[in-house]
Design a protein around this motif. Structure first.
Motif, PDB file in Angstrom:
ATOM      1  N   LEU A 192       6.655  20.894 -17.843  1.00 56.47           N
ATOM      2  CA  LEU A 192       7.727  21.625 -17.156  1.00 56.47           C
ATOM      3  C   LEU A 192       7.258  22.136 -15.801  1.00 56.47           C
ATOM      4  O   LEU A 192       8.011  22.104 -14.824  1.00 56.47           O
ATOM      5  CB  LEU A 192       8.205  22.792 -18.026  1.00 56.47           C
ATOM      6  CG  LEU A 192       9.054  22.422 -19.240  1.00 56.47           C
ATOM      7  CD1 LEU A 192       9.426  23.685 -20.020  1.00 56.47           C
ATOM      8  CD2 LEU A 192      10.321  21.700 -18.818  1.00 56.47           C
ATOM      9  N   ALA A 193       6.012  22.626 -15.746  1.00 54.28           N
ATOM     10  CA  ALA A 193       5.482  23.098 -14.464  1.00 54.28           C
ATOM     11  C   ALA A 193       5.414  21.948 -13.455  1.00 54.28           C
ATOM     12  O   ALA A 193       5.736  22.117 -12.274  1.00 54.28           O
ATOM     13  CB  ALA A 193       4.097  23.717 -14.669  1.00 54.28           C
ATOM     14  N   GLY A 194       4.997  20.780 -13.934  1.00 56.15           N
ATOM     15  CA  GLY A 194       4.963  19.627 -13.046  1.00 56.15           C
ATOM     16  C   GLY A 194       6.350  19.240 -12.560  1.00 56.15           C
ATOM     17  O   GLY A 194       6.546  18.918 -11.379  1.00 56.15           O
ATOM     18  N   ALA A 195       7.345  19.288 -13.479  1.00 51.45           N
ATOM     19  CA  ALA A 195       8.716  18.965 -13.085  1.00 51.45           C
ATOM     20  C   ALA A 195       9.246  19.969 -12.070  1.00 51.45           C
ATOM     21  O   ALA A 195       9.912  19.603 -11.093  1.00 51.45           O
ATOM     22  CB  ALA A 195       9.619  18.942 -14.325  1.00 51.45           C
ATOM     23  N   ALA A 196       8.939  21.267 -12.297  1.00 50.57           N
ATOM     24  CA  ALA A 196       9.373  22.290 -11.347  1.00 50.57           C
ATOM     25  C   ALA A 196       8.726  22.085  -9.981  1.00 50.57           C
ATOM     26  O   ALA A 196       9.366  22.282  -8.937  1.00 50.57           O
ATOM     27  CB  ALA A 196       9.033  23.683 -11.891  1.00 50.57           C
ATOM     28  N   THR A 216      16.250  23.271 -20.852  1.00 49.23           N
ATOM     29  CA  THR A 216      17.684  23.345 -20.577  1.00 49.23           C
ATOM     30  C   THR A 216      17.953  24.114 -19.295  1.00 49.23           C
ATOM     31  O   THR A 216      18.762  23.700 -18.453  1.00 49.23           O
ATOM     32  CB  THR A 216      18.407  24.016 -21.758  1.00 49.23           C
ATOM     33  OG1 THR A 216      18.160  23.270 -22.955  1.00 49.23           O
ATOM     34  CG2 THR A 216      19.909  24.085 -21.510  1.00 49.23           C
ATOM     35  N   ALA A 217      17.257  25.255 -19.133  1.00 49.05           N
ATOM     36  CA  ALA A 217      17.452  26.064 -17.923  1.00 49.05           C
ATOM     37  C   ALA A 217      16.996  25.317 -16.675  1.00 49.05           C
ATOM     38  O   ALA A 217      17.665  25.351 -15.634  1.00 49.05           O
ATOM     39  CB  ALA A 217      16.687  27.391 -18.061  1.00 49.05           C
ATOM     40  N   LEU A 218      15.850  24.622 -16.789  1.00 52.42           N
ATOM     41  CA  LEU A 218      15.349  23.880 -15.632  1.00 52.42           C
ATOM     42  C   LEU A 218      16.265  22.705 -15.298  1.00 52.42           C
ATOM     43  O   LEU A 218      16.507  22.405 -14.123  1.00 52.42           O
ATOM     44  CB  LEU A 218      13.929  23.385 -15.921  1.00 52.42           C
ATOM     45  CG  LEU A 218      13.143  22.848 -14.720  1.00 52.42           C
ATOM     46  CD1 LEU A 218      12.977  23.927 -13.664  1.00 52.42           C
ATOM     47  CD2 LEU A 218      11.774  22.342 -15.152  1.00 52.42           C
ATOM     48  N   GLY A 219      16.791  22.054 -16.333  1.00 46.09           N
ATOM     49  CA  GLY A 219      17.737  20.968 -16.093  1.00 46.09           C
ATOM     50  C   GLY A 219      19.007  21.465 -15.426  1.00 46.09           C
ATOM     51  O   GLY A 219      19.550  20.826 -14.515  1.00 46.09           O
ATOM     52  N   LYS A 273       9.397  20.255  -4.273  1.00 41.62           N
ATOM     53  CA  LYS A 273       9.095  19.360  -3.158  1.00 41.62           C
ATOM     54  C   LYS A 273      10.300  18.546  -2.716  1.00 41.62           C
ATOM     55  O   LYS A 273      10.188  17.719  -1.813  1.00 41.62           O
ATOM     56  CB  LYS A 273       7.956  18.422  -3.560  1.00 41.62           C
ATOM     57  CG  LYS A 273       6.625  19.138  -3.759  1.00 41.62           C
ATOM     58  CD  LYS A 273       5.543  18.165  -4.202  1.00 41.62           C
ATOM     59  CE  LYS A 273       4.215  18.888  -4.406  1.00 41.62           C
ATOM     60  NZ  LYS A 273       3.140  17.967  -4.891  1.00 41.62           N
ATOM     61  N   GLY A 274      11.443  18.762  -3.388  1.00 41.30           N
ATOM     62  CA  GLY A 274      12.669  18.097  -2.953  1.00 41.30           C
ATOM     63  C   GLY A 274      13.180  17.025  -3.878  1.00 41.30           C
ATOM     64  O   GLY A 274      14.268  16.493  -3.655  1.00 41.30           O
ATOM     65  N   GLU A 275      12.436  16.684  -4.921  1.00 41.96           N
ATOM     66  CA  GLU A 275      12.910  15.652  -5.843  1.00 41.96           C
ATOM     67  C   GLU A 275      14.016  16.218  -6.722  1.00 41.96           C
ATOM     68  O   GLU A 275      13.954  17.356  -7.179  1.00 41.96           O
ATOM     69  CB  GLU A 275      11.751  15.152  -6.709  1.00 41.96           C
ATOM     70  CG  GLU A 275      12.126  13.983  -7.611  1.00 41.96           C
ATOM     71  CD  GLU A 275      10.937  13.460  -8.406  1.00 41.96           C
ATOM     72  OE1 GLU A 275      11.145  12.709  -9.367  1.00 41.96           O
ATOM     73  OE2 GLU A 275       9.785  13.819  -8.049  1.00 41.96           O
ATOM     74  N   ARG A 276      15.026  15.422  -6.991  1.00 37.95           N
ATOM     75  CA  ARG A 276      16.164  15.859  -7.797  1.00 37.95           C
ATOM     76  C   ARG A 276      16.376  14.885  -8.961  1.00 37.95           C
ATOM     77  O   ARG A 276      15.862  13.770  -8.962  1.00 37.95           O
ATOM     78  CB  ARG A 276      17.429  15.956  -6.944  1.00 37.95           C
ATOM     79  CG  ARG A 276      17.336  17.002  -5.854  1.00 37.95           C
ATOM     80  CD  ARG A 276      17.254  18.412  -6.424  1.00 37.95           C
ATOM     81  NE  ARG A 276      17.060  19.417  -5.387  1.00 37.95           N
ATOM     82  CZ  ARG A 276      15.913  19.954  -5.061  1.00 37.95           C
ATOM     83  NH1 ARG A 276      14.813  19.596  -5.709  1.00 37.95           N
ATOM     84  NH2 ARG A 276      15.829  20.859  -4.115  1.00 37.95           N
TER      85      ARG A 276
END
Length: 456
Positions: A182-186, A211-214, A191-194
């Protein structure tokens, strides 16, 4: 000041699990040592008691022979003596006087005594002749087995500790792994990736985070899409007047504009400059509203008076377009503590928006009334109104402008957003719809209604 990264969750889980395992091993070792010693002593005392009981019940001749044989085994740590009816002690064991007295009184004796600087287990039994038998066993020989047993126990505990450490390592990886993902995804989102793909987890709390991060990812996609559309719209609106200004400026510079058209060109340049000024002012207003030091000057304000002054100021412009502007205020106090200039700015913006969409022969209605601790202000127009989706998103920058720019007159797309932020700064609420709860009059019933709630 930049803070260090700190200790990772995986390391914390591993350290905590190892610490718990180490504490458990130490506590178990201490408890086991006491238990082993207690068991050794209890077993030795039971064996010694049984031996003394057999001697006490044996015939005197046989008993003497057995005791004589045991006397040859003093190095084994067991000493045996007899006590006669007269209190005379015979044998290898030194029997304290108090034990002799208890035996002659017919009591069974079970205790620990110090003899010659060593501790002994003592068991005494009265016999049928009125005397008794006493046996002593060196406690040192009793506990000689304890180190061996304890060593094996500690070996088993050490193996268990190593297993616990290995298990803790894998548990830490299992628990911390999803959070690391999750930290890597955040970080990728930062960095701008969606539309970042998230690996599902079976841990409930981690699933909540996913769920919250998504949801945040999708909100960013939506928000950035809105901003992109808004910027494209603004760039288009700025480019149009700039193109016109540059074209006419080049024509004037080249002397290709006939003298009789210079005045008309001047009016066109003024109109396009005013459009640029309007866009610039709205953008600056939004920037100021989003600043932390946005100024407010609250005072006691009569809302009815603000609406009446606004209606009078706009009446001339409205009349030239065939639109009537009316203001009504309910009876009773309409005083609130707010910034009068900012409130007038909001009302002016809503009136300007209403006049833009109101056809000739219609009305723009301003109304104020008190509801509990709040004063409600309504600005209703006679235009085409708003759909439910329009009302829900009316205060998003440029949305209504993009929807209706080819259908009906529109402004810069920033006015309603500015109004919403001004009302929010003043501690109030603003909403849009097509129904009026307290307004009156005719001609505006089918249009849009903007309602402001101002705390009193």
């Amino acid at each position: 000041m930049t803070r260090g990264r700190g200790i990772s969750l995986r390391t914390r889980i591993l350290a905590a699990t190892v610490a718990v395992a180490l504490i458990a091993v130490l506590v178990t070792a201490v408890a086991a040592l006491q238990l082993v010693r207690s068991v050794d002593t209890s077993a030795a005392r039971d064996a010694l008691s049984a031996q003394v009981a057999r001697l006490a019940n044996a015939k005197p001749a046989a008993r003497d022979a057995i005791i004589g044989g045991l006397s040859q085994l003093d190095d084994a740590g067991t000493l045996v003596s007899t006590v006669s009816r007269g209190g005379v002690v015979s044998g290898s064991a030194q029997v304290p006087r108090r034990v002799v007295v208890q035996l002659l009184a017919g009591h069974v004796v079970s205790t620990t005594v110090r003899v010659g600087g060593s501790s002994y287990l003592l068991e005494g039994r009265p016999d049928a002749q009125g005397g008794g038998v006493v046996a002593l066993q060196d406690v040192g020989t009793v506990r000689a087995i304890t180190p061996t047993v304890l060593g094996r126990l500690l070996l088993a505990l050490a193996i268990g500790f190593v297993v616990a450490v290995v298990a803790a390592f894998f548990v830490a990886r299992v628990l911390a792994g999803p959070l690391v993902d999750l930290a890597g995804a955040a970080g990728r989102m930062a960095k701008g990736e969606r539309n970042v793909a998230l690996r599902p987890s079976r841990i409930a709390e981690v699933t909540d985070l996913e769920t919250a991060l998504g949801a945040l990812d999708q909100a960013l996609v939506h928000s950035e899409g809105r901003q992109r559309e808004f910027l494209l719209s603004i760039s288009h609106e700025l480019r149009t007047p700039l193109t016109a200004i540059r074209g006419y400026a080049e024509a004037l510079g080249d002397g290709v504009v006939p003298p009789e058209q210079v005045a008309q060109v001047g009016k066109t340049l003024e109109a396009e400059s005013n459009r640029l000024t309007a866009f610039t002012n709205d953008l600056l207003a939004l920037a100021r509203l989003e600043a932390d030091d946005f100024p407010l000057e609250p005072s006691r304000v009569d809302v009815g008076g603000v609406l009446a002054a606004a209606a009078e100021a706009w009446r001339g412009a409205a009349t030239s377009g065939g639109v009537a502007v009316q203001s009504t205020a309910a009876s009773g106090s309409l005083l609130v503590t707010t910034d009068a200039a900012r409130l007038r700015q909001v009302v002016d913006g809503l009136i300007e928006n209403a006049l833009r969409v109101s056809p000739p022969g219609s009305s723009v209605m301003l109304a104020a009334r008190r509801e509990g601790s709040e004063v409600i202000v309504e600005v209703a127009d006679g235009g085409p109104g708003l759909s439910a989706d329009d009302a829900a998103h009316a205060f998003e920058r440029g949305l209504l402008r993009e929807r209706y720019r080819d259908v009906r007159p529109v402004g810069t797309g920033l006015g309603l957003s500015i109004a919403a932020r001004l009302v929010e700064r003043m501690g109030g609420r603003i909403s849009a719809g097509s129904d009026r709860a307290g307004g009156g009059g005719s001609g505006a019933a089918s249009g849009a209604v903007f309602r402001i709630s101002i705390p009193g």
